[in-house]
Motif scaffolding. Structure first.
Motif, PDB file in Angstrom:
ATOM      1  N   UNK A 176       0.812  -1.101   0.056  1.00 55.69           N
ATOM      2  CA  UNK A 176       0.016  -0.131   0.053  1.00 55.69           C
ATOM      3  C   UNK A 176       0.792   1.227   0.204  1.00 55.69           C
ATOM      4  N   UNK A 177       2.294   1.325  -0.109  1.00 53.98           N
ATOM      5  CA  UNK A 177       3.033   2.212  -0.153  1.00 53.98           C
ATOM      6  C   UNK A 177       3.230   2.516  -1.533  1.00 53.98           C
ATOM      7  N   UNK A 178       3.337   3.728  -2.132  1.00 51.04           N
ATOM      8  CA  UNK A 178       3.291   4.451  -3.674  1.00 51.04           C
ATOM      9  C   UNK A 178       4.252   5.271  -3.673  1.00 51.04           C
ATOM     10  N   UNK A 181      11.961   0.330  -3.916  1.00 53.80           N
ATOM     11  CA  UNK A 181      12.202  -0.723  -4.693  1.00 53.80           C
ATOM     12  C   UNK A 181      10.598  -1.434  -4.775  1.00 53.80           C
ATOM     13  N   UNK A 182      10.239  -1.449  -5.921  1.00 53.78           N
ATOM     14  CA  UNK A 182       8.810  -1.950  -6.330  1.00 53.78           C
ATOM     15  C   UNK A 182       8.525  -2.280  -7.381  1.00 53.78           C
ATOM     16  N   UNK A 203       3.608   5.519 -11.762  1.00 57.30           N
ATOM     17  CA  UNK A 203       3.303   5.144 -10.399  1.00 57.30           C
ATOM     18  C   UNK A 203       3.577   3.577 -10.089  1.00 57.30           C
ATOM     19  N   UNK A 204       4.399   3.300  -9.103  1.00 54.31           N
ATOM     20  CA  UNK A 204       4.792   2.173  -8.575  1.00 54.31           C
ATOM     21  C   UNK A 204       4.481   1.891  -7.170  1.00 54.31           C
ATOM     22  N   UNK A 205       4.109   0.560  -6.834  1.00 48.42           N
ATOM     23  CA  UNK A 205       3.776   0.158  -5.527  1.00 48.42           C
ATOM     24  C   UNK A 205       4.843  -0.343  -5.057  1.00 48.42           C
ATOM     25  N   UNK A 206       5.265  -0.128  -3.593  1.00 45.31           N
ATOM     26  CA  UNK A 206       6.482  -0.704  -3.000  1.00 45.31           C
ATOM     27  C   UNK A 206       6.401  -2.041  -2.497  1.00 45.31           C
TER      28      UNK A 206
END
Lengths: 147, 594
Positions: free
Chosen positions: B535-537, B566-567, B586-589
């Motif tokens: 849930x971290x972006x 890193x995601x 947009x990337x998710x951790x």
């Protein structure tokens, strides 16, 4: 001055880089100068046939053919050989570079200068392989004895 | 040797090549050209698009540069890729005309020219039609044209018309020459739970100086359009999209909108895709890829993904296990739940493999065909990790979610999602027993363990890395306690049973604690709560790399006040406009306990 239909124009020999452009006026000057030199040399009695460049009048509609350029080089070399002018730089070629075109025009200028000098002296220059100035005769000359 | 990587290393890079192509139907005739006296020189190469135009010592206009780029014209030099070609060149200031005859009706012509901005087509018995030219044009001749005469008019009285080629194009091409703006949105489904299908789409605007509608009308809904960008030495993968609304041309601007192949999977179940029993499936070798594009490859895809999932688990890498593994490599005669939709299946597969997250080299790499439709690739060496530095980014935003400390199963009667089985199934009793006897415990020493449901091996225990607070949940099925799906926390050697107040973070409820699917008599699961941690972006903009795609991994070393990241990339927006390119990511951790 020769009796000729062609007009001598001062060659351009100081092209500085490849951005310099070759225009139809340059081709007219180069070919007509060569034709002028052919007539000039013939009038002064040098051994050359009055044969001109394959194409001597250029317009913006023209594309330079390889055969036309080779004809130009052949006439330039022919008149240079006829008057005994040896160009010190690189021999002109078919490369469309600013140095090569400079060489062509420098060569026409060199031939022109040679012919002008010959005309001023009212005689054809000697044209041959070597010129001997008489050395070797000294040994055969009988030197009067002082005794 | 311009490549995307080498150009991106520069502060100012060259303009990127962008190309969209749409196939043109019924345009496969053979053209014959009849030149007339209006030409100056030509060499019968008008149908050759590969030989470059030879630069000649042409005295038109302001002459030619003396940089050895222009050659003396020799009619005896044959056209070739090395020598170039002459094409067809007219006289200075004069129109150039010639007759064109085709063996079939001409739907479109592609003309590459210089020295001209205007042409006319005069078909037999028809009025002359005028066209504007820009240098490389696709034009639509008058309807039913098969034989006609073209007239090209020089741009100025000192200009020569030069025709490089005239061909019947197989594609309508939009590239840097006529592209006004292109937006691409590439998306995937990475919602923490219950992901919804994400559709990728494009919008392209291009300038066509002439009326193209009679051709554009032939590009019906679902017509394909491909996209590629990069440099001559390195282009991005070819991506497919499909037109989803009529193309319009308004004031010479053509607008094309298309989406990926998602809509072709609407209502498609595995059964409809012909997904049935498969025998003698060979193992999935390293470096191979499987795709879920069609029926045949769906079978291959499923077989191989499942095979590989099990293989990875058996090979020492914590992975997802089946309830009843047969052998590592051989699977004979099984059925996937036939009513499962293709979309659900793909999402399940994707999320199952995503549950292996947290490792520096993910085992499964998703790439995309037809934009959002994934190909799965099993090869550690083939893993793509996009590396980028904060100094290259703009508009960086990082968002953090409250950590989850407690997960509750809301519906105890449904411990497993996506599984339909009956009491007659031999595995039914085992599964129910497992669920009923489960007791959840925690231990901080098993952080790297993944879920394992190994009934056939006799060890019905599950180890799950759960939160970022160094708490790990353990499911122990060997006890006789009452059903209990509430995970309990341990932290720092102290155990907090059900004591939420001692742990930061929130409590969530899930309908089921695991998810998976059934393959005949085999069940494949993964612990569902793993996904809750994602849930971290981070989102940012930069000059862009068209090779990037959703599900690629991304690594941003820390710096400039930002921590390292890193995601996995969730969405990408690429914009090509005004000769430039920019990209929003947009990337998710993905972060294990550290």
């Amino acid at each position: 001055m020769p009796t000729t239909q062609w007009t001598w124009r001062t060659p351009v020999t100081d092209r500085a880089d490849g951005y310099t452009r070759m225009r139809y006026t340059d081709m007219n000057r180069i070919t007509q100068n060569i034709n002028y030199l052919v007539d000039y040399a013939a009038d002064l009695g040098f051994s050359i046939v009055r044969k001109y460049c394959q194409k001597s009048t250029w317009t913006q509609n023209d594309i330079i053919y390889l055969a036309e350029w080779n004809s130009l080089l052949e006439r330039l070399n022919a008149v240079a050989n006829a008057v005994g002018y040896k160009y010190e730089g690189f021999a002109p070629s078919t490369w469309m570079t600013y140095t090569n075109i400079n060489n062509v025009e420098k060569m026409t200028l060199g031939v022109y200068t040679t012919l002008t000098l010959a005309e001023r002296n009212h005689m054809p220059l000697y044209v041959g392989d070597n010129l001997f100035a008489g050395d070797g005769f000294n040994a055969a000359i009988a030197v009067p004895s002082t005794t | 040797m311009a490549t995307i990587s080498s150009e991106n290393d520069k502060t100012i890079r060259k303009s990127m090549l962008v190309e969209f192509k749409m196939p043109i139907a019924d345009n496969s005739g053979v053209l014959t050209f009849y030149t007339d006296s209006s030409r100056k020189i030509y060499d019968f190469t008008l149908n050759n698009t590969t030989f470059p135009m030879r630069k000649l010592a042409d005295l038109q206009g302001d002459g030619f540069p003396l940089d050895n780029s222009c050659k003396l014209y020799d009619p005896n030099t044959s056209a070739s890729s090395l020598n170039g070609k002459i094409g067809l060149r007219g006289n200075i200031g004069d129109p150039l005309s010639f007759r064109v005859a085709s063996t079939t009706r001409i739907n479109a012509l592609r003309i590459k020219s210089s020295g001209t901005r205007r042409m006319n087509i005069v078909a037999t018995g028809a009025e002359s039609v005028a066209y504007d030219l820009t240098g490389d044009d696709t034009i639509v001749p008058p309807e039913n044209s098969q034989n006609f005469t073209v007239f090209f008019y020089p741009e100025t009285p000192e200009t020569r018309v030069e025709i490089d080629f005239i061909v019947l194009p197989q594609y309508l091409v939009i590239n840097n020459h006529n592209l006004i703006r292109a937006n691409l949105a590439l998306r995937t489904n990475m919602a923490p739970d219950n992901p919804t299908w994400q559709e990728s789409n494009i919008e392209v605007q291009a300038h066509f100086p002439n009326d193209m509608m009679s051709l554009l009308r032939t590009f019906l809904t679902n017509w394909s359009i491909t996209y590629q960008a990069g440099y001559n030495q390195q282009m991005s993968p070819l991506r497919y999209f499909y037109i989803n609304e009529p193309i319009v041309q308004d004031d010479n601007v053509v607008t094309i909108r298309a989406t990926d192949a998602s809509r072709f999977m609407e209502g498609v179940t595995l059964q409809k895709q012909g997904f049935g029993a498969i025998g003698n499936n060979k193992p999935w070798g390293a470096g191979e890829t499987a795709t879920c594009k069609d029926s045949l490859t769906t079978q291959t895809f499923t077989t191989r993904v499942r095979s590989e999932l099990m293989k990875s688990g058996a090979g020492g890498v914590p992975g997802i296990r089946s309830v009843i593994p047969t052998t590592t490599y051989d699977f004979y005669g099984y059925n996937v739940r036939p009513e499962m939709s293709l979309k659900d299946f793909i999402m399940t597969i994707m999320n199952l493999t995503e549950d292996q997250q947290g490792r520096q080299t993910p085992i499964y790499k998703f790439s995309y065909v037809d934009a959002g439709i994934p190909t799965i690739n099993c090869d550690n060496l083939d893993t793509i990790v996009r590396r980028i530095n904060y100094e290259d980014l703009a508009n960086i935003e990082r968002t953090y979610a409250q950590p989850i400390k407690r997960v509750e199963a809301a519906a105890q009667e449904r411990p497993f999602d996506c599984i339909l089985f009956t009491t007659s199934d031999p595995i039914y009793t085992q599964l129910i027993d497992w669920a009923a006897d489960s007791v959840v415990e925690f231990t901080p020493t098993q952080e790297q363990e993944m879920a394992e449901f190994g009934a056939a091996n006799g060890g019905r225990s599950t180890f799950i890395n759960w939160t970022t607070e160094k708490a790990v949940m353990k499911v122990n099925t060997s006890g006789t306690a009452a059903p209990n799906y509430k995970p309990l926390l341990t932290s720092g050697g102290t155990t907090y049973y059900d004591d939420v107040s001692l742990a930061e973070g929130k409590t969530i409820q899930m309908e089921s604690m695991s998810r998976g699917f059934r393959l005949g008599d085999v069940y494949v699961f993964s612990p569902r709560y793993l996904s809750q941690r994602k849930t971290n972006y981070v989102s940012f903009e930069w000059k862009g790399d068209p090779r990037w795609q959703p599900r690629d991994w991304i690594n941003i070393p820390g710096g400039y006040g930002y921590p390292s990241f890193y995601g996995v990339i969730e969405s990408i927006e690429i914009t090509h406009e005004g000769g430039g390119t920019r990209q929003k990511v947009v990337a998710q951790e993905r972060k294990y306990v550290d």
